[in-house]
Write a protein that holds these residues in place. Structure first.
Motif, PDB file in Angstrom:
ATOM      1  N   TYR A  28       0.837  -1.200   0.000  1.00 36.72           N
ATOM      2  CA  TYR A  28       0.000   0.000   0.000  1.00 36.72           C
ATOM      3  C   TYR A  28       0.876   1.256   0.000  1.00 36.72           C
ATOM      4  O   TYR A  28       0.665   2.172  -0.799  1.00 36.72           O
ATOM      5  N   HIS A  29       1.872   1.270   0.867  1.00 31.27           N
ATOM      6  CA  HIS A  29       2.758   2.434   0.951  1.00 31.27           C
ATOM      7  C   HIS A  29       3.570   2.604  -0.333  1.00 31.27           C
ATOM      8  O   HIS A  29       3.798   3.740  -0.779  1.00 31.27           O
ATOM      9  N   LEU A  30       3.976   1.499  -0.931  1.00 30.69           N
ATOM     10  CA  LEU A  30       4.704   1.590  -2.197  1.00 30.69           C
ATOM     11  C   LEU A  30       3.810   2.153  -3.300  1.00 30.69           C
ATOM     12  O   LEU A  30       4.259   2.946  -4.129  1.00 30.69           O
ATOM     13  N   ARG A  31       2.540   1.757  -3.316  1.00 32.36           N
ATOM     14  CA  ARG A  31       1.622   2.273  -4.327  1.00 32.36           C
ATOM     15  C   ARG A  31       1.392   3.772  -4.137  1.00 32.36           C
ATOM     16  O   ARG A  31       1.326   4.518  -5.116  1.00 32.36           O
ATOM     17  N   VAL A  32       1.290   4.198  -2.884  1.00 30.43           N
ATOM     18  CA  VAL A  32       1.132   5.631  -2.618  1.00 30.43           C
ATOM     19  C   VAL A  32       2.358   6.387  -3.111  1.00 30.43           C
ATOM     20  O   VAL A  32       2.239   7.430  -3.754  1.00 30.43           O
ATOM     21  N   GLN A  33       3.530   5.848  -2.822  1.00 33.37           N
ATOM     22  CA  GLN A  33       4.763   6.482  -3.297  1.00 33.37           C
ATOM     23  C   GLN A  33       4.813   6.509  -4.816  1.00 33.37           C
ATOM     24  O   GLN A  33       5.267   7.488  -5.412  1.00 33.37           O
ATOM     25  N   SER A  34       4.331   5.460  -5.448  1.00 32.36           N
ATOM     26  CA  SER A  34       4.337   5.396  -6.902  1.00 32.36           C
ATOM     27  C   SER A  34       3.455   6.484  -7.504  1.00 32.36           C
ATOM     28  O   SER A  34       3.838   7.155  -8.472  1.00 32.36           O
ATOM     29  N   VAL A  35       2.287   6.679  -6.925  1.00 35.76           N
ATOM     30  CA  VAL A  35       1.352   7.683  -7.429  1.00 35.76           C
ATOM     31  C   VAL A  35       1.895   9.087  -7.219  1.00 35.76           C
ATOM     32  O   VAL A  35       1.743   9.952  -8.086  1.00 35.76           O
ATOM     33  N   THR A  36       2.550   9.314  -6.098  1.00 31.09           N
ATOM     34  CA  THR A  36       3.065  10.649  -5.806  1.00 31.09           C
ATOM     35  C   THR A  36       4.412  10.910  -6.469  1.00 31.09           C
ATOM     36  O   THR A  36       4.924  12.022  -6.412  1.00 31.09           O
ATOM     37  N   GLY A  37       4.987   9.879  -7.064  1.00 26.22           N
ATOM     38  CA  GLY A  37       6.264  10.044  -7.747  1.00 26.22           C
ATOM     39  C   GLY A  37       7.470   9.919  -6.840  1.00 26.22           C
ATOM     40  O   GLY A  37       8.587  10.229  -7.246  1.00 26.22           O
ATOM     41  N   ASN A  48       7.345  -7.198  -4.159  1.00 25.52           N
ATOM     42  CA  ASN A  48       6.423  -7.300  -3.036  1.00 25.52           C
ATOM     43  C   ASN A  48       5.234  -8.180  -3.410  1.00 25.52           C
ATOM     44  O   ASN A  48       4.844  -9.072  -2.657  1.00 25.52           O
ATOM     45  N   ARG A  49       4.664  -7.942  -4.575  1.00 20.60           N
ATOM     46  CA  ARG A  49       3.511  -8.711  -5.038  1.00 20.60           C
ATOM     47  C   ARG A  49       3.866 -10.200  -5.147  1.00 20.60           C
ATOM     48  O   ARG A  49       3.099 -11.068  -4.746  1.00 20.60           O
ATOM     49  N   ARG A  50       5.037 -10.479  -5.657  1.00 20.76           N
ATOM     50  CA  ARG A  50       5.467 -11.871  -5.816  1.00 20.76           C
ATOM     51  C   ARG A  50       5.753 -12.533  -4.477  1.00 20.76           C
ATOM     52  O   ARG A  50       5.504 -13.730  -4.303  1.00 20.76           O
ATOM     53  N   ALA A  51       6.266 -11.772  -3.514  1.00 17.39           N
ATOM     54  CA  ALA A  51       6.523 -12.322  -2.181  1.00 17.39           C
ATOM     55  C   ALA A  51       5.213 -12.722  -1.507  1.00 17.39           C
ATOM     56  O   ALA A  51       5.125 -13.790  -0.890  1.00 17.39           O
ATOM     57  N   VAL A  52       4.189 -11.881  -1.647  1.00 12.83           N
ATOM     58  CA  VAL A  52       2.880 -12.220  -1.083  1.00 12.83           C
ATOM     59  C   VAL A  52       2.343 -13.475  -1.761  1.00 12.83           C
ATOM     60  O   VAL A  52       1.816 -14.377  -1.106  1.00 12.83           O
ATOM     61  N   ALA A  53       2.501 -13.563  -3.071  1.00 19.31           N
ATOM     62  CA  ALA A  53       2.022 -14.739  -3.808  1.00 19.31           C
ATOM     63  C   ALA A  53       2.738 -15.999  -3.350  1.00 19.31           C
ATOM     64  O   ALA A  53       2.113 -17.063  -3.213  1.00 19.31           O
ATOM     65  N   ARG A  54       4.034 -15.913  -3.093  1.00 24.20           N
ATOM     66  CA  ARG A  54       4.780 -17.086  -2.612  1.00 24.20           C
ATOM     67  C   ARG A  54       4.232 -17.565  -1.270  1.00 24.20           C
ATOM     68  O   ARG A  54       4.047 -18.766  -1.052  1.00 24.20           O
ATOM     69  N   ILE A  55       3.993 -16.614  -0.380  1.00 25.89           N
ATOM     70  CA  ILE A  55       3.485 -16.960   0.950  1.00 25.89           C
ATOM     71  C   ILE A  55       2.108 -17.596   0.834  1.00 25.89           C
ATOM     72  O   ILE A  55       1.834 -18.631   1.446  1.00 25.89           O
ATOM     73  N   LEU A  56       1.233 -16.995   0.029  1.00 25.31           N
ATOM     74  CA  LEU A  56      -0.110 -17.545  -0.120  1.00 25.31           C
ATOM     75  C   LEU A  56      -0.092 -18.915  -0.792  1.00 25.31           C
ATOM     76  O   LEU A  56      -0.918 -19.779  -0.478  1.00 25.31           O
ATOM     77  N   THR A  57       0.852 -19.137  -1.674  1.00 22.75           N
ATOM     78  CA  THR A  57       0.985 -20.443  -2.316  1.00 22.75           C
ATOM     79  C   THR A  57       1.350 -21.507  -1.288  1.00 22.75           C
ATOM     80  O   THR A  57       0.747 -22.593  -1.266  1.00 22.75           O
ATOM     81  N   VAL A  58       2.302 -21.211  -0.429  1.00 22.28           N
ATOM     82  CA  VAL A  58       2.714 -22.170   0.599  1.00 22.28           C
ATOM     83  C   VAL A  58       1.559 -22.434   1.572  1.00 22.28           C
ATOM     84  O   VAL A  58       1.300 -23.586   1.933  1.00 22.28           O
TER      85      VAL A  58
END
Length: 71
Positions: A28-37, A48-58
């Motif tokens: 969430y914080h990374l997305r906010v930073q992305s929008v604000t530049g 980050n997205r891939r790390a969450v996917a790995r955890i959810l897969t396990v």
């Protein structure tokens, strides 16, 4: 820093749920930073997205294994 799959598999379910929640807050914080530049490294979002996917897969694998053992 992303966790390796071996590291993820050694953690308990509770730890993995906590880690996934922490990573979601971070995303969430990374997305906010992305929008604000203000985001310096856009690859952090992907990692980050891939790390969450790995955890959810396990967690999903463990859930399916537990269900299969029950019956």
């Amino acid at each position: 820093m992303t966790m390796k799959l071996k590291e993820i598999r050694t953690k308990s379910d509770a730890d993995l749920h906590e880690e996934a929640a922490r990573l979601r807050r971070e995303r969430y914080h990374l997305r906010v930073q992305s929008v604000t530049g203000a985001l310096e490294n856009p690859a952090k979002l992907r990692d980050n997205r891939r790390a969450v996917a790995r955890i959810l897969t396990v967690l999903g694998e463990r859930g399916r294994l537990a269900k299969a053992k029950q019956g």
